[in-house]
Design a protein around this motif. Structure first.
Motif, mmCIF file in Angstrom:
data_model
loop_
_atom_site.group_PDB
_atom_site.id
_atom_site.type_symbol
_atom_site.label_atom_id
_atom_site.label_comp_id
_atom_site.label_asym_id
_atom_site.label_seq_id
_atom_site.Cartn_x
_atom_site.Cartn_y
_atom_site.Cartn_z
ATOM 1 N N GLN A 222 0.839 -1.200 0.000
ATOM 2 C CA GLN A 222 0.000 0.000 0.000
ATOM 3 C C GLN A 222 0.876 1.252 0.000
ATOM 4 O O GLN A 222 0.590 2.213 -0.710
ATOM 5 N N LEU A 223 1.942 1.236 0.783
ATOM 6 C CA LEU A 223 2.856 2.374 0.821
ATOM 7 C C LEU A 223 3.482 2.609 -0.551
ATOM 8 O O LEU A 223 3.641 3.750 -0.988
ATOM 9 N N TYR A 224 3.824 1.530 -1.245
ATOM 10 C CA TYR A 224 4.382 1.648 -2.597
ATOM 11 C C TYR A 224 3.403 2.385 -3.510
ATOM 12 O O TYR A 224 3.803 3.243 -4.293
ATOM 13 N N ARG A 225 2.122 2.056 -3.405
ATOM 14 C CA ARG A 225 1.120 2.704 -4.262
ATOM 15 C C ARG A 225 0.980 4.187 -3.928
ATOM 16 O O ARG A 225 0.847 5.027 -4.812
ATOM 17 N N VAL A 226 0.989 4.508 -2.657
ATOM 18 C CA VAL A 226 0.903 5.915 -2.250
ATOM 19 C C VAL A 226 2.151 6.667 -2.718
ATOM 20 O O VAL A 226 2.068 7.796 -3.202
ATOM 21 N N LEU A 227 3.289 6.024 -2.601
ATOM 22 C CA LEU A 227 4.559 6.633 -2.983
ATOM 23 C C LEU A 227 4.625 6.930 -4.478
ATOM 24 O O LEU A 227 5.117 7.977 -4.905
ATOM 25 N N THR A 228 4.113 6.013 -5.282
ATOM 26 C CA THR A 228 4.201 6.164 -6.733
ATOM 27 C C THR A 228 2.961 6.804 -7.348
ATOM 28 O O THR A 228 2.945 7.084 -8.540
ATOM 29 N N GLY A 229 1.930 7.027 -6.529
ATOM 30 C CA GLY A 229 0.707 7.616 -7.044
ATOM 31 C C GLY A 229 -0.168 6.630 -7.787
ATOM 32 O O GLY A 229 -1.127 7.018 -8.466
ATOM 33 N N ALA A 230 0.148 5.345 -7.675
ATOM 34 C CA ALA A 230 -0.630 4.321 -8.386
ATOM 35 C C ALA A 230 -2.001 4.152 -7.755
ATOM 36 O O ALA A 230 -2.173 4.347 -6.552
ATOM 37 N N ASP A 231 -2.991 3.761 -8.562
ATOM 38 C CA ASP A 231 -4.323 3.518 -8.018
ATOM 39 C C ASP A 231 -4.471 2.043 -7.639
ATOM 40 O O ASP A 231 -3.530 1.255 -7.751
ATOM 41 N N ALA A 232 -5.671 1.691 -7.218
ATOM 42 C CA ALA A 232 -5.909 0.345 -6.700
ATOM 43 C C ALA A 232 -5.716 -0.742 -7.747
ATOM 44 O O ALA A 232 -5.480 -1.900 -7.412
ATOM 45 N N HIS A 233 -5.844 -0.378 -9.029
ATOM 46 C CA HIS A 233 -5.797 -1.386 -10.086
ATOM 47 C C HIS A 233 -4.432 -1.483 -10.759
ATOM 48 O O HIS A 233 -4.235 -2.279 -11.666
ATOM 49 N N THR A 234 -3.491 -0.641 -10.317
ATOM 50 C CA THR A 234 -2.167 -0.626 -10.932
ATOM 51 C C THR A 234 -1.274 -1.671 -10.269
ATOM 52 O O THR A 234 -1.173 -1.739 -9.048
ATOM 53 N N LYS A 235 -0.620 -2.476 -11.098
ATOM 54 C CA LYS A 235 0.276 -3.486 -10.562
ATOM 55 C C LYS A 235 1.587 -2.846 -10.104
ATOM 56 O O LYS A 235 1.988 -1.804 -10.596
ATOM 57 N N ILE A 236 2.234 -3.513 -9.153
ATOM 58 C CA ILE A 236 3.545 -3.056 -8.723
ATOM 59 C C ILE A 236 4.540 -3.399 -9.821
ATOM 60 O O ILE A 236 4.760 -4.567 -10.136
ATOM 61 N N THR A 237 5.106 -2.382 -10.440
ATOM 62 C CA THR A 237 5.920 -2.580 -11.639
ATOM 63 C C THR A 237 7.408 -2.668 -11.352
ATOM 64 O O THR A 237 8.174 -3.103 -12.202
ATOM 65 N N SER A 238 7.852 -2.229 -10.184
ATOM 66 C CA SER A 238 9.286 -2.224 -9.889
ATOM 67 C C SER A 238 9.567 -2.936 -8.572
ATOM 68 O O SER A 238 9.335 -2.383 -7.498
ATOM 69 N N LYS A 239 10.048 -4.169 -8.673
ATOM 70 C CA LYS A 239 10.410 -4.917 -7.467
ATOM 71 C C LYS A 239 11.602 -4.274 -6.760
ATOM 72 O O LYS A 239 11.710 -4.328 -5.538
ATOM 73 N N ALA A 240 12.494 -3.657 -7.545
ATOM 74 C CA ALA A 240 13.659 -2.990 -6.952
ATOM 75 C C ALA A 240 13.223 -1.822 -6.083
ATOM 76 O O ALA A 240 13.755 -1.609 -4.985
ATOM 77 N N THR A 241 12.218 -1.065 -6.548
ATOM 78 C CA THR A 241 11.707 0.062 -5.765
ATOM 79 C C THR A 241 10.995 -0.440 -4.512
ATOM 80 O O THR A 241 11.122 0.151 -3.438
ATOM 81 N N LEU A 242 10.248 -1.535 -4.652
ATOM 82 C CA LEU A 242 9.560 -2.111 -3.495
ATOM 83 C C LEU A 242 10.570 -2.555 -2.438
ATOM 84 O O LEU A 242 10.360 -2.329 -1.242
ATOM 85 N N GLU A 243 11.671 -3.169 -2.857
ATOM 86 C CA GLU A 243 12.718 -3.573 -1.915
ATOM 87 C C GLU A 243 13.358 -2.349 -1.269
ATOM 88 O O GLU A 243 13.701 -2.368 -0.083
ATOM 89 N N ALA A 244 13.527 -1.279 -2.057
ATOM 90 C CA ALA A 244 14.096 -0.042 -1.514
ATOM 91 C C ALA A 244 13.166 0.561 -0.464
ATOM 92 O O ALA A 244 13.619 1.142 0.527
ATOM 93 N N VAL A 245 11.854 0.426 -0.677
ATOM 94 C CA VAL A 245 10.869 0.904 0.301
ATOM 95 C C VAL A 245 11.024 0.149 1.620
ATOM 96 O O VAL A 245 11.043 0.751 2.701
#
Length: 415
Positions: A214-237
């Motif tokens: 959820q934090l990743y989506r808030v951070l990137t501005g993604a909505d509920a239907h957007t997939k997490i596109t960057s595993k590297a960014t998620l790990e950085a989070v």
């Protein structure tokens, strides 16, 4: 109202257990404040303000206790959040009858309802975002990556951050960073600031429990239907959250509070201290029926982040629509691009309406980017222009705000 499944019951239970830490700590602090206030006026009635605060803290402790008691009952399978509130009210009446007789049941019910509202549903954890984001534009926030994080066994030296001038002399806030426990990073990064802004935005929206996804989506501005596109960014989070949870910040703003233009603000205190993100890690899981599918890393913020409290006190928090945080087409959700976006937002909010020129080099260095590589700088300029164009299209920025294409092509004009 939807019936709770096993995942939601577990999420509620773990979140409320984490909230119990905060409730007991606040009650202890309120009792101490009440005793001090009472000792000053032994011949008078109990201090009104301190008594009210003590009662509110007591109600929060009761709310936690009653909810945990109800959630521990084996017959909870068919309940909803509304019926959980009703069951907690009954438990309170049985265990604290005098409280109800003194017409305080509404306060307790408010505390129970507020606690439930601060915990999202499992669906929100997996796909939810927020409508509005907060952006702390206090100068001390942007200065944090320049301050070393001192090991916990050492005494940190204060960094003076100039915030104003008074009679020709600079007025500063003194900021310290110290490791609460090891291991810890030597410095914060601009990306750590972006993650902290995103977590503070979730907290400001009323939710104190959030997942890393959820934090990743808030951070990137993604909505509920957007997939997490960057595993590297998620790990950085995830890495950043560990750093923010383990770093203690102290902001001494006594000089600033004494200035005329700041004196009228609501200074409940002039020193803001605590973990950058005061939170505890909780674990929940996703279920299909009663079948556990996978675990979910969650966090529970147990107190207001000190930097957010300070920024709100001096009225340097900008609220922006979450769609502004969306990365436009062609701009990927990398750590570097997120840092450029948030640093650019900082300069825009700081200089809006002033007709200021911003050098690309200043922007990129503040975003923590390497400006020695020409190809990298070219790509970052493309990202910056794409962001400016997108913000103009959605009406966040006036059309006059643009890039000045001079000989060096390195200036942004903020109208």
């Amino acid at each position: 109202m939807k019936k709770m499944n096993k995942a939601e019951i577990q999420l509620l239970h773990n979140s409320i257990q984490a909230a119990e830490i905060e409730a007991k700590q606040k009650l202890s602090e309120a009792q101490l404040v009440w005793l001090r206030a009472s000792d000053k006026n032994l011949d008078e009635l109990p201090p009104q303000k301190e008594t009210y605060e003590l009662m509110q803290c007591s109600f929060k402790c009761i709310a936690v206790e009653m909810l945990l008691r109800v959630l521990g009952q084996p017959t909870l399978k068919q309940t909803t959040r509304a019926s959980l509130l009703a069951l907690s009210a009954k438990e309170t009446q049985l265990n604290y009858p005098l409280t109800f007789e003194n017409d305080k049941e509404k306060d307790i019910l408010k505390s129970i309802a507020a606690l439930l509202d601060s915990i999202p549903t499992p669906e929100t954890l997996t796909s939810g975002s927020i409508d509005k984001s907060v952006h702390m534009i206090a100068k001390a926030a942007q200065y944090l990556p320049k301050i070393p994080i001192v090991p916990k066994e050492e005494t940190p030296t204060a960094a003076a951050v100039a915030v104003a001038k008074d009679k020709g002399k600079e007025v500063a806030v003194n900021v310290r960073l110290q490791a609460g426990f090891a291991p810890i990073a030597p410095n914060l990064t601009p990306f750590d600031l972006s993650v902290m802004q995103a977590a503070a935005s979730i907290y400001a929206s009323g939710s104190k429990t959030f997942s890393t996804n959820q934090l990743y989506r808030v951070l990137t501005g993604a909505d509920a239907h957007t997939k997490i596109t960057s595993k590297a960014t998620l790990e950085a989070v995830k890495k950043s959250l560990d750093t923010l949870q383990a770093t203690i910040i102290t902001i001494d703003a006594e000089q600033q509070a004494a200035l005329g233009k700041y004196r009228r603000y609501d200074w409940n205190k002039t020193t803001f201290k605590g973990y950058l993100l005061p939170m505890t890690k909780i674990e929940t899981a996703y279920y299909s029926g009663n079948q556990r599918i996978t675990k979910c890393d969650c966090w529970r913020i147990i107190d207001t982040p000190p930097l957010l409290a300070y920024s709100k006190t001096i009225k340097q928090v900008a609220t922006i629509p979450q769609k502004v945080k969306c990365l436009p087409k062609g701009v990927s959700a990398t750590v570097k691009n997120i840092c450029i976006r948030d640093t650019l937002l900082y300069y825009i909010h700081l200089n809006r309406g002033k007709g200021v020129k911003l050098n690309y080099s200043t922007l990129f260095e503040a975003a923590g980017a390497d400006t020695s590589n020409r190809d990298t700088c070219y790509k970052m300029r493309k990202v910056t222009r794409a962001l400016l164009k997108y913000w103009q299209e959605i009406g966040f920025m006036p059309g006059e705000t643009d890039v000045i294409t001079g000989a060096k092509k390195d200036i942004i004009y903020i109208s």
